[in-house]
Design an enzyme around this catalytic site. Structure first.
Site, mmCIF file in Angstrom:
data_model
loop_
_atom_site.group_PDB
_atom_site.id
_atom_site.type_symbol
_atom_site.label_atom_id
_atom_site.label_comp_id
_atom_site.label_asym_id
_atom_site.label_seq_id
_atom_site.Cartn_x
_atom_site.Cartn_y
_atom_site.Cartn_z
ATOM 1 N N CYS A 1 7.633 -7.858 -5.271
ATOM 2 C CA CYS A 1 9.121 -8.612 -4.636
ATOM 3 C C CYS A 1 10.320 -8.518 -4.045
ATOM 4 O O CYS A 1 10.610 -9.267 -3.315
ATOM 5 C CB CYS A 1 9.543 -9.244 -6.164
ATOM 6 S SG CYS A 1 9.678 -8.175 -7.680
ATOM 7 N N ARG B 1 3.067 3.129 -10.727
ATOM 8 C CA ARG B 1 3.482 2.673 -11.257
ATOM 9 C C ARG B 1 3.198 4.441 -12.395
ATOM 10 O O ARG B 1 2.129 4.579 -12.639
ATOM 11 C CB ARG B 1 3.204 1.529 -12.388
ATOM 12 C CG ARG B 1 3.491 0.541 -11.397
ATOM 13 C CD ARG B 1 3.257 -1.065 -12.890
ATOM 14 N NE ARG B 1 4.199 -1.631 -11.645
ATOM 15 C CZ ARG B 1 3.847 -3.755 -12.356
ATOM 16 N NH1 ARG B 1 3.182 -3.486 -13.557
ATOM 17 N NH2 ARG B 1 4.243 -3.998 -11.871
ATOM 18 N N GLN C 1 -1.386 -5.602 -6.309
ATOM 19 C CA GLN C 1 -1.366 -6.920 -7.695
ATOM 20 C C GLN C 1 -1.605 -8.315 -6.124
ATOM 21 O O GLN C 1 -1.675 -8.227 -5.646
ATOM 22 C CB GLN C 1 -0.637 -7.294 -7.771
ATOM 23 C CG GLN C 1 0.832 -6.387 -8.948
ATOM 24 C CD GLN C 1 1.074 -6.187 -9.703
ATOM 25 O OE1 GLN C 1 2.371 -6.238 -8.261
ATOM 26 N NE2 GLN C 1 2.072 -6.032 -10.343
ATOM 27 N N ASP D 1 -0.861 -11.423 -5.569
ATOM 28 C CA ASP D 1 1.220 -10.821 -5.787
ATOM 29 C C ASP D 1 1.278 -12.451 -4.736
ATOM 30 O O ASP D 1 1.116 -12.504 -3.613
ATOM 31 C CB ASP D 1 1.754 -9.637 -5.393
ATOM 32 C CG ASP D 1 3.356 -9.755 -6.493
ATOM 33 O OD1 ASP D 1 3.290 -10.820 -7.359
ATOM 34 O OD2 ASP D 1 3.800 -8.951 -6.426
ATOM 35 N N HIS E 1 5.539 -14.677 -4.002
ATOM 36 C CA HIS E 1 6.759 -15.489 -4.040
ATOM 37 C C HIS E 1 6.875 -16.729 -3.325
ATOM 38 O O HIS E 1 6.650 -17.051 -1.771
ATOM 39 C CB HIS E 1 7.166 -14.519 -3.868
ATOM 40 C CG HIS E 1 6.893 -13.056 -4.515
ATOM 41 N ND1 HIS E 1 6.440 -12.245 -4.656
ATOM 42 C CD2 HIS E 1 7.573 -12.719 -5.965
ATOM 43 C CE1 HIS E 1 6.863 -11.545 -5.175
ATOM 44 N NE2 HIS E 1 6.500 -11.369 -6.245
ATOM 45 N N LYS F 1 8.815 -16.265 -18.299
ATOM 46 C CA LYS F 1 7.359 -16.799 -17.315
ATOM 47 C C LYS F 1 6.596 -17.173 -18.611
ATOM 48 O O LYS F 1 6.756 -17.613 -19.413
ATOM 49 C CB LYS F 1 6.809 -15.578 -17.105
ATOM 50 C CG LYS F 1 6.324 -14.327 -18.001
ATOM 51 C CD LYS F 1 6.392 -13.297 -17.939
ATOM 52 C CE LYS F 1 6.290 -12.407 -19.597
ATOM 53 N NZ LYS F 1 6.114 -10.921 -18.513
ATOM 54 N N HIS G 1 7.238 -15.965 -8.799
ATOM 55 C CA HIS G 1 6.898 -14.812 -9.013
ATOM 56 C C HIS G 1 5.229 -15.014 -9.362
ATOM 57 O O HIS G 1 5.330 -16.317 -10.133
ATOM 58 C CB HIS G 1 7.291 -13.579 -9.768
ATOM 59 C CG HIS G 1 8.782 -13.146 -9.139
ATOM 60 N ND1 HIS G 1 8.548 -12.358 -8.818
ATOM 61 C CD2 HIS G 1 9.939 -13.723 -9.767
ATOM 62 C CE1 HIS G 1 10.418 -11.936 -8.719
ATOM 63 N NE2 HIS G 1 10.685 -12.796 -9.137
#
Length: 637
Positions: free
Chosen positions: A335, A364, A382, A384, A386, A466, A512
């Site tokens: 992000c 991670r 991910q 991912d 946005h 979320k 997100h």
């Protein structure tokens, strides 16, 4: 004269304070007999809890969702009592209910053996049969500390010293002569636990989870409402063992792990085929819903992570390095990088919504003990994205995202989806006003679609509330995958703005979203959901052509080339092996279709088709097989 409001909205007024059990008895003898606990003003309590003021009360029985954590917590206590009765000198530490079961950590010099688990479980059944009354007692801190110290329960003394302030009272639960330090609540008696429990394994566990502390022995168990539920769960465990993606990944030549890169997969060619197919599916979704695909750096300066708020929250989970006296972190999420792309060039309200997506590789620093194949890894990708939008656009964007999630899960074969709305955690960024807006927007989006959802207080991300999507697989397990998160804070922290219609600077709302979550984890879920027999459209090899003898090799290659020219993934097995051996081997490889060619097939320009399930599909023309494969791919069945 407390007035009690029941779940149906009706009220009852009583002349004097009374227990939860007395409320149940006032409603009916059957309910009083079935009562395990109560929920008073939202708080779970014992049936002996005294009501001396107006309250909302729900009676918890075995059929309620609240019953399972109660049963599991009680099973932990019964197990601890059994252990201390059987093995004198064993100390108990902590024993909570967990998902699907319970555990208790014990301090004992001798290791527990499989035979010990059998004996402990038998003693547990004896304690249940005794139907010992479970009572809550209140001791002073000094009294509790002295009693546990006299018993040699040094870990209980440590818990009291750490968690109980001087002068405070201590809650104790007693069953027969055995007692434990516990907040509760608990069942009315040990007999109410029933026989739906089983001990499953022993593992090591450090006291307080700290490797510097002594190693304890943790006994795990599972507990359910009855023997039928227990047996169903044990069957799921057996199925899960057969479907373990780590075992199937090796068997099907998809990927492997090794010690030189813990928590990071080595993808083989067949595994990469699956990976690329899923990635392409999601990339098609990006095009369909007007996303821009971007890519951001793997390593970013610490200062950016501090401004975004991630450093304070996740520094312990980041891989960090230093170069030219500057601190850097390998990105654990995408992000902040996407905001940097948004910030390039002036944005007007006419440019919104702006949707940025990335198949972002993240790292991670997960603890080694939590790693579990593709399901819990240190390196993963991910899906991912946005969405930057105005507050007025937020509801419509969230509604579309919900639709995308359901479409995607359906195409991958998941139709049982549970939703949860996760609200503000204690540690968070942003004002309460912004959190109010975000939580309301998500709730309204779910309500507008008439979707059932549960509320999870305190479970939101640190920057916003979320929606969580949990899918259920073919053997009844739940997997939390997709999320839609509303963020009013991070764009402002990182300087994102747009020019509104009135020429003022405004901070965009940032949504997100991840649908599959981790691609690696989702592939692991798919492998276990289908037991490795992936749908034709996802199978790394869709057809294998097998010759009976060497003189059929040229025809086998001809068939394979015809299928490849139509875009299908085809293998040819021309080995000098018996046809039965080759059929069995490729069936174990979960190849959807096996095309066998011999003299008759060469003469008639056909092939003999079998499915991986062993079904004989008879003689087929290559064109018929193309039609069959085309239909399977297009319908994704």
């Amino acid at each position: 004269m407390p007035t009690i409001t029941l779940p149906d909205g009706s009220t009852r007024t009583f002349d004097a304070p009374l227990t939860v059990h007395a409320v149940a008895a006032a409603i009916g003898a059957g309910l009083a007999k079935a009562a395990l606990a109560g929920r008073v003003n939202g708080q779970l309590v014992d049936v002996n809890y005294l009501l001396n003021e107006d309250s909302t009360v729900a009676i918890i029985t075995r059929k309620d969702d609240d019953a399972l954590p109660l049963l599991r917590h009680d099973a932990a206590h019964v197990m601890a009592q059994a252990v201390q009765e059987l093995y004198t000198g064993t100390q108990v530490t902590i024993g909570p209910a967990i998902e699907d079961g319970f555990y208790y950590d014990f301090a004992r010099d001798q290791p527990f053996t499989p035979e010990d688990l059998i004996a402990i479980e038998q003693r547990m059944h004896t304690i249940v049969a005794q139907d010992l009354s479970i009572q809550r007692e209140i001791w002073s801190r000094d009294q509790a500390r002295q009693i546990f110290n006299d018993l040699g329960e040094t870990y209980k003394v440590a818990i009291i010293d750490e968690l109980i302030a001087p002068g405070d009272d201590v809650s104790i639960y007693r069953q027969g002569n055995w007692f434990d330090l516990c907040r509760g609540p608990h069942l009315p008696s040990t007999g109410r636990l029933g026989d739906g429990f089983k001990l499953t394994k022993v593992a090591g566990a450090y006291w307080r989870g700290d490797a510097r502390n002594p190693m304890l022995q943790r006994i795990y168990g599972t507990a359910w409402r009855d023997k039928k539920e227990l047996n169903a769960y044990l069957h799921r465990l057996e199925e899960a063992e057969k479907r373990d993606h780590r075992k199937l990944g090796k068997q099907l030549d998809l990927f492997h792990f090794q010690d030189e890169a813990p928590g990071m997969a080595f993808w083989h060619q067949r595994g990469r085929v699956i990976y690329r197919l899923i990635e392409q599916y999601m990339r098609d979704k990006l095009a369909q819903y007007d996303y821009q695909e971007v890519e951001t750096p793997q390593v970013l300066d610490r200062s950016l992570w501090e401004r975004s708020g991630h450093w304070d929250k996740f520094a312990g989970g980041m891989f960090t390095t230093q170069l030219d006296e500057r601190d850097y972190a390998i990105k654990p999420m995408n992000c902040p990088g996407h905001i940097q792309i948004y910030n390039q060039g002036l944005k007007s309200y006419r440019d919104l919504p702006l949707r940025l997506a990335e198949f972002g590789v993240v790292h991670r620093s997960e603890p080694s003990g939590t790693l579990h194949g593709l399901m819990r890894a240190r390196r993963f990708t991910q899906d991912d994205a946005h969405v930057f939008c105005t507050e007025d656009q937020l509801a419509a964007e969230v509604a579309v995202l919900i639709d995308i999630v359901f479409e995607t899960y359906h195409d991958f074969g998941f139709d049982q989806i549970d939703l949860a709305l996760s609200l503000r955690p204690e540690q968070r960024v942003g004002s309460d006003v912004l959190w109010d807006k975000g939580e309301l927007a998500l709730e309204q989006a779910l309500t507008a679609k008439s979707l059932a959802f549960r509320v999870q207080p305190g479970e939101g991300a640190f920057y916003g509330p979320k929606i969580e999507f949990t899918l259920r697989d073919s053997i009844g397990r739940n997997w939390q995958c997709g999320t839609i998160q509303v963020d009013f804070s991070m764009p402002g922290r990182l300087g994102a703005y747009y020019i509104a219609e009135n020429n003022s600077k405004q901070t965009p709302v940032m949504v997100h979203r991840a649908i599959l979550g981790s691609l690696e984890r989702f592939i692991g879920i798919l492998i276990e959901h289908y037991a490795g027999a992936l749908p034709v459209w996802l199978a790394p090899v869709q057809v294998v052509v097998l010759n009976i003898t060497d003189r059929h090799a040229a025809y086998a290659n001809q068939i394979a080339n015809e299928l490849r020219s139509q875009g299908f993934r085809v293998a040819v097995d021309l080995r000098n092996e018996k046809i039965g051996f080759k059929i069995r081997e490729h069936t174990l490889q979960r190849v959807p279709y096996l095309a066998v060619v011999g003299d008759r097939e060469m003469e008639t320009a056909t092939l003999s088709l079998r499915s991986r399930a062993g079904e004989d599909l008879g003689s087929q023309t290559p064109a018929a097989l193309v039609a069959l494969l085309t239909d399977a791919v297009q319908t994704r069945r």
